[in-house]
Design a protein around this motif. Structure first.
Motif, short mmCIF file in Angstrom:
data_model
loop_
_atom_site.label_atom_id
_atom_site.label_comp_id
_atom_site.label_asym_id
_atom_site.label_seq_id
_atom_site.Cartn_x
_atom_site.Cartn_y
_atom_site.Cartn_z
N ILE A 244 25.40 -37.96 -73.89
CA ILE A 244 24.50 -38.02 -75.03
C ILE A 244 25.12 -38.85 -76.14
CG2 ILE A 244 23.35 -36.61 -76.80
CD1 ILE A 244 23.11 -34.38 -74.71
N ILE A 245 26.44 -38.93 -76.15
CA ILE A 245 27.15 -39.69 -77.18
C ILE A 245 27.01 -41.19 -76.95
CG2 ILE A 245 29.41 -40.18 -78.20
CD1 ILE A 245 30.20 -37.30 -77.47
N SER A 246 27.30 -41.63 -75.72
CA SER A 246 27.30 -43.07 -75.43
C SER A 246 26.03 -43.55 -74.75
CB SER A 246 28.49 -43.42 -74.53
OG SER A 246 28.33 -42.85 -73.24
N GLY A 247 25.26 -42.62 -74.17
CA GLY A 247 24.06 -43.00 -73.42
C GLY A 247 24.34 -43.47 -72.01
N LYS A 248 25.60 -43.43 -71.58
CA LYS A 248 25.96 -43.93 -70.26
C LYS A 248 25.98 -42.82 -69.22
CE LYS A 248 28.91 -47.65 -72.05
NZ LYS A 248 30.29 -48.23 -72.06
N ASN A 249 25.68 -43.17 -67.96
CA ASN A 249 25.85 -42.24 -66.86
C ASN A 249 27.34 -42.02 -66.60
OD1 ASN A 249 23.08 -41.91 -66.33
ND2 ASN A 249 23.03 -43.78 -65.11
N LEU A 250 27.71 -40.77 -66.39
CA LEU A 250 29.11 -40.42 -66.15
C LEU A 250 29.34 -40.31 -64.64
CD1 LEU A 250 29.53 -37.74 -68.97
CD2 LEU A 250 30.02 -40.19 -69.08
N PHE A 251 29.47 -41.47 -64.00
CA PHE A 251 29.56 -41.51 -62.54
C PHE A 251 30.84 -40.86 -62.02
CE2 PHE A 251 26.76 -45.25 -63.36
CZ PHE A 251 25.64 -44.77 -62.69
N ASP A 252 31.87 -40.80 -62.83
CA ASP A 252 33.15 -40.23 -62.40
C ASP A 252 33.38 -38.85 -62.99
OD1 ASP A 252 33.87 -42.50 -60.90
OD2 ASP A 252 34.54 -43.53 -62.72
N SER A 253 32.28 -38.12 -63.20
CA SER A 253 32.39 -36.78 -63.77
C SER A 253 31.65 -35.77 -62.89
CB SER A 253 31.80 -36.74 -65.19
OG SER A 253 32.52 -37.60 -66.06
N SER A 254 32.23 -34.60 -62.76
CA SER A 254 31.60 -33.49 -62.03
C SER A 254 32.35 -32.22 -62.39
CB SER A 254 31.64 -33.74 -60.52
OG SER A 254 32.96 -33.97 -60.09
N PHE A 255 31.70 -31.09 -62.18
CA PHE A 255 32.35 -29.82 -62.47
C PHE A 255 31.74 -28.71 -61.63
CE2 PHE A 255 28.63 -29.60 -65.14
CZ PHE A 255 28.30 -28.25 -65.19
N SER A 256 32.48 -27.62 -61.53
CA SER A 256 32.03 -26.44 -60.81
C SER A 256 32.56 -25.20 -61.51
CB SER A 256 32.52 -26.47 -59.36
OG SER A 256 32.12 -25.30 -58.66
N ILE A 257 31.71 -24.19 -61.64
CA ILE A 257 32.08 -22.91 -62.23
C ILE A 257 31.75 -21.82 -61.21
CG2 ILE A 257 31.69 -21.29 -64.13
CD1 ILE A 257 30.73 -23.70 -65.80
N GLN A 258 32.71 -20.93 -60.96
CA GLN A 258 32.51 -19.90 -59.93
C GLN A 258 33.09 -18.58 -60.39
OE1 GLN A 258 31.00 -20.40 -56.78
NE2 GLN A 258 31.09 -18.19 -56.55
N GLY A 259 32.43 -17.50 -60.05
CA GLY A 259 32.93 -16.16 -60.37
C GLY A 259 32.04 -15.12 -59.70
N ASN A 260 32.20 -13.92 -60.06
CA ASN A 260 33.09 -13.32 -61.02
C ASN A 260 34.37 -12.91 -60.30
OD1 ASN A 260 34.39 -11.22 -62.51
ND2 ASN A 260 32.50 -10.26 -63.09
N PHE A 261 35.51 -13.40 -60.76
CA PHE A 261 36.80 -13.07 -60.20
C PHE A 261 37.64 -12.39 -61.29
CE2 PHE A 261 35.92 -17.24 -57.94
CZ PHE A 261 35.50 -16.65 -56.75
N ASP A 262 38.00 -11.15 -61.06
CA ASP A 262 38.86 -10.43 -62.03
C ASP A 262 38.28 -10.51 -63.44
OD1 ASP A 262 40.65 -9.92 -59.93
OD2 ASP A 262 41.70 -11.83 -60.29
N ASN A 263 36.96 -10.38 -63.54
CA ASN A 263 36.26 -10.44 -64.82
C ASN A 263 36.41 -11.78 -65.53
OD1 ASN A 263 35.27 -7.74 -64.71
ND2 ASN A 263 37.32 -7.01 -65.26
#
Length: 391
Positions: A244-263
């Motif tokens: 949203i800052i630069s308007g560019k596609n972030l082709f080299d970006s990715s993320f993953s969130i997983q749980g619930n592990f030990d709260n």
């Protein structure tokens, strides 16, 4: 960039010994496809799961399959209405044991089809990695196979916990970025083996052919094994981000969130070359997390009756906020058997059309410096609980 040797080794791990007899081995693949004629897009998943496979290597045992144990003498007692009839056990509940392949489509009219096999039908090699069962192949760089569940078979076998339908897939893939960390304890481990994966090929779902292209597949793979699933299942992943800052596609970006592990939830991400990792098994005070999945208020006409996934993570270096929304009519309610049996299930709502934002801040002395503010689309969002299963 290919997968690291450590990631390749981990992907093959935990398939031998006593662990065959109890627990879960799960591989998951997510990718986007473009319908050949209309250009419509859908997210898909393919899963391979080994559930207590060594308990019954010669026969696939599904915990929800009815197994009547009434004998002829018991039937006579029941017809006579004697007091002994009250003690008759009409059904034998078994601990599940099988290998299952699942393929599913997310979005509007979501569905999945499944195929079950006993362990003896699995042909496995580790170097190079190759998992072949029936007509389904899974290797270090290829996925292929088909499943056909006709309506008559679907009605006859509700224990399959799937829908009727036909799907065939033929895909090559390349791991662009892997993570070997995520969460681990003595018996359980989760890690996003291919947090950014390029898929190429096609998938045909109920006669509609979808093309899968590396630049638009937004591919993702992860790996989980353990004694059972976590009591609460929470997952978000995406590699379709635009700044949203630069308007560019972030082709080299990715993320993953997983749980619930030990709260806690684990966060694994790469943002234009910079890695950010929060592992739920790290020392207790290394970071704090707050997460939730809730329905938006019905009075909010702009919400379109959606579920809201929210995550906030912070430590001495980072502050990360994620907000994602999925329309309820684009969510699929899935039921996964637990290895302990007793018809316990992990009941998960799953969507592949999540939209929202992620904000990254870095702490610089006593101030917060905004590193990125990005829009997210086509995110995979999941939330579930363990509960008693009823058929």
């Amino acid at each position: 960039m290919a997968a690291s040797n450590k990631a390749i080794k981990l992907n093959r791990y935990n398939l031998n010994g006593n662990k065959k007899k109890t627990g879960i081995n799960l591989w998951r693949c997510f990718f986007n496809g473009i319908e050949k004629t209309s250009g419509a897009e859908s997210m898909f998943f393919i899963e391979v799961e080994l559930l207590n496979p060594g308990l019954s290597p010669d026969e696939a045992l599904l915990g929800f399959k009815p197994r009547i144990t009434i004998k002829e003498d018991d039937l006579q007692y029941a017809l006579a209405g004697t007091s002994s009839a009250q003690n008759i056990k009409s059904e034998n509940i078994v601990q599940p044991s099988y290998v299952v392949l699942r393929a599913g489509k997310m979005g509007l009219a979501p569905k999945q089809v499944c195929a079950y096999y006993p362990l003896k039908e699995l042909k496995l090699t580790l170097k190079p990695f190759s998992l072949l069962i029936g007509n389904k192949l899974f290797t270090d760089d290829k996925l292929s196979g088909f499943i056909n569940i006709q309506e008559t078979e679907h009605k006859k076998h509700p224990e399959y916990l799937c829908d009727s339908g036909y799907v065939t897939w033929n895909l090559n893939y390349e791991i662009i970025k892997d993570f070997c960390d995520g969460y681990k304890n003595k018996s359980d481990k989760w890690f996003p083996y291919g947090i950014k994966t390029a898929f190429t090929g096609s998938i045909n779902f109920d006669g509609e052919e979808y093309l899968v292209e590396p630049r638009k597949c937004y591919g993702y793979m992860d790996r989980y094994w353990g004694k059972s699933f976590p009591e609460e299942w929470f997952h978000i992943s995406s590699s379709n981000l635009s700044s949203i800052i630069s308007g560019k596609n972030l082709f080299d970006s990715s993320f993953s969130i997983q749980g619930n592990f030990d709260n806690k939830v684990s966060f694994m991400g790469i943002f234009e070359g910079s890695e950010i990792m929060f592992c739920a098994n790290s020392r207790k005070r290394s970071y704090s997390t707050v997460w939730s999945c809730s329905q938006t208020p019905e009075s909010d006409t702009k919400s379109e009756n959606r579920l809201h996934w929210a995550v906030s993570i912070n430590n001495k270096n980072w502050v990360i906020d994620v907000d994602l929304y999925c329309r309820i009519d684009e969510l699929y309610d899935r039921k996964l058997e637990l290895p302990e049996g007793e018809r316990k299930i992990l009941n998960v709502v799953q969507g592949g059309t999540g939209v929202g934002e992620i904000k990254l801040f870095k702490r610089v002395k006593k101030t917060l410096e905004q590193i990125e503010y990005a829009k997210i689309t086509k995110a995979v969002c999941e939330f579930g609980h363990i509960e008693p299963g009823e058929l």
